[in-house]
Scaffold this motif. Sequence first.
Motif, mmCIF file in Angstrom:
data_model
loop_
_atom_site.group_PDB
_atom_site.id
_atom_site.type_symbol
_atom_site.label_atom_id
_atom_site.label_comp_id
_atom_site.label_asym_id
_atom_site.label_seq_id
_atom_site.Cartn_x
_atom_site.Cartn_y
_atom_site.Cartn_z
ATOM 1 N N UNK A 1 6.750 21.686 -7.703
ATOM 2 C CA UNK A 1 6.576 20.554 -6.803
ATOM 3 C C UNK A 1 6.193 19.288 -7.567
ATOM 4 N N UNK A 2 5.294 19.434 -8.538
ATOM 5 C CA UNK A 2 4.861 18.274 -9.325
ATOM 6 C C UNK A 2 6.008 17.719 -10.167
ATOM 7 N N UNK A 3 6.837 18.599 -10.703
ATOM 8 C CA UNK A 3 7.972 18.145 -11.511
ATOM 9 C C UNK A 3 8.974 17.372 -10.660
ATOM 10 N N UNK A 4 9.265 17.892 -9.480
ATOM 11 C CA UNK A 4 10.194 17.188 -8.588
ATOM 12 C C UNK A 4 9.615 15.834 -8.178
ATOM 13 N N UNK A 5 8.333 15.815 -7.862
ATOM 14 C CA UNK A 5 7.694 14.549 -7.503
ATOM 15 C C UNK A 5 7.688 13.575 -8.671
ATOM 16 N N UNK A 6 7.524 14.090 -9.872
ATOM 17 C CA UNK A 6 7.539 13.224 -11.057
ATOM 18 C C UNK A 6 8.891 12.547 -11.217
ATOM 19 N N UNK B 1 -3.036 9.490 -19.455
ATOM 20 C CA UNK B 1 -3.158 8.983 -18.096
ATOM 21 C C UNK B 1 -3.261 10.122 -17.086
ATOM 22 N N UNK B 2 -4.005 9.952 -16.003
ATOM 23 C CA UNK B 2 -4.052 10.977 -14.949
ATOM 24 C C UNK B 2 -2.738 10.987 -14.166
ATOM 25 N N UNK B 3 -2.514 12.031 -13.367
ATOM 26 C CA UNK B 3 -1.275 12.065 -12.580
ATOM 27 C C UNK B 3 -1.185 10.881 -11.617
ATOM 28 N N UNK B 4 0.022 10.435 -11.364
ATOM 29 C CA UNK B 4 0.220 9.414 -10.341
ATOM 30 C C UNK B 4 -0.204 9.965 -8.986
#
Length: 356
Positions: A257-262, A38-41
Motif C-alpha cells: 500500500x505504501x509503495x503504491x501511494x508513493x 525525511x519522514x514519510x509523506x
Amino acid sequence: MVQPLPHVREIPPYVPGRPPEARPGLTTYKLSSNENPYPPLPGVLGTATQAAEAMNRYPDMGCTALYDALSTKLDVSTDRLAAATGSVALIYHLLAAYCGPGDEVVHAWRSFEAYPIAITAAGATGVQVPVTADGRHDLAAMAAAVTERTRVVLLCTPNNPTGPALSHAETAGFVAGVRDDVLVVVDEAYLEFVRMADPVDGLALLRDHPNVVLLRTFSKAYGLAGLRVGYAVAAADVASALRAVALPFGVSSIAQAAAVASLAHEVELLARVDALVGERDRLVAGITAAGWTVPEPQGNFVWFDLGDAAADFAARAADAGLAVRPFAGEGVRVSVGEPEATDRLVEMLEKEPPPA
C-alpha cells in the motif's frame, strides 16, 4: 550432529549500518545506511496506517495493485515484474533460480556487500573484479572475466559504496558483448539520485536485450526502507522464475500500500530527492574545500578511500555524533543526511589533513 551444507558455513555476514551512540549535549545523526532522512509523506503514511488495520489478513501474494501501478509508470506488462522484500531479496531469488554449484557470478568489488553473501548462499562462485582507482566498474576487465561457467553478471550503478555510476553508452556496449545466455543484472537501487550526462536507461537496455534484469527499490529515494519492498523488471520468463522462488506472501500489505501511494505522490517525493542531491553537492563542495577528495557520487552517499585508516576515521566521526559505515581496511561510506550532519562532517574534515 546435523550439519548445514558446506557452503553455508562460508557465507560472510552482512554488516548493517550502526545507529549513532548517544553523545550528551549533542544531536547525533545516522549516516551509515543510506537512508532517506525525511519522514514519510502524509499521504503515504495515511495509506500505510489504513492498511495496517487489516494486518490480521494475508497480503495479496500477487501484488496486484503494485504491479498495476508499476506497469503504468514504466509502460511494461505486469508479467515482466517481480516484487520482493527489497531489491536485495531479488538478488537472492535470481541467484537461486539461475545459479548452483560450479556456476560463476561476475561482479565488481568493492560493491554491494550482499553480493558475495547471496552468491555463496546459492552455492555458486563469485568472481570479483576490482573497481578502478576512482571507484568505477572496470567493464573491460569484467567482460574478460566472463567464462563458459558464467551465469550472471551484476552491475551496481551507482556503485554502492564507492558512488560513481555507469553511463548508458558503456553499459550498452558491455551488454552487447556478453553472451545472451548470461543474465546481466543492472542494480539501480539509487537510480533517482543520478545526475550525469548519458545516464543508464535500463528500460531501453531491456527492450534491446532480454537477458537484462533491472532491480529497483522503494527503500532509498522513496523512504520506505523499514517496509522492505523492491521490484525487478525483466523478460517475462525471468520475472516468472523470480516469482516462483520467492517466499509466499513476502511483501506485506502495508508495504504494498505504501509503495503504491508513493508512486501516486511521486512528484513530492522526487522533490525531496532533488533536495538531497543539492545537499550532496554541498557536502562534496565542503569536502573539496577542506582538501579531501571522494569519487564522483551519484547516489545519496560519498566514499572515503582510507585503507587501514577507515576505523579511526569512523571513530572520530562517532565522537562528532555521526554514525558512518566503515569497511575495515578499505574505506568509509557516509550517507547524505540532514544539513547539520553535513556541517558537522565538513568541520571534522577541516580539522585534520587528508591521508597522504
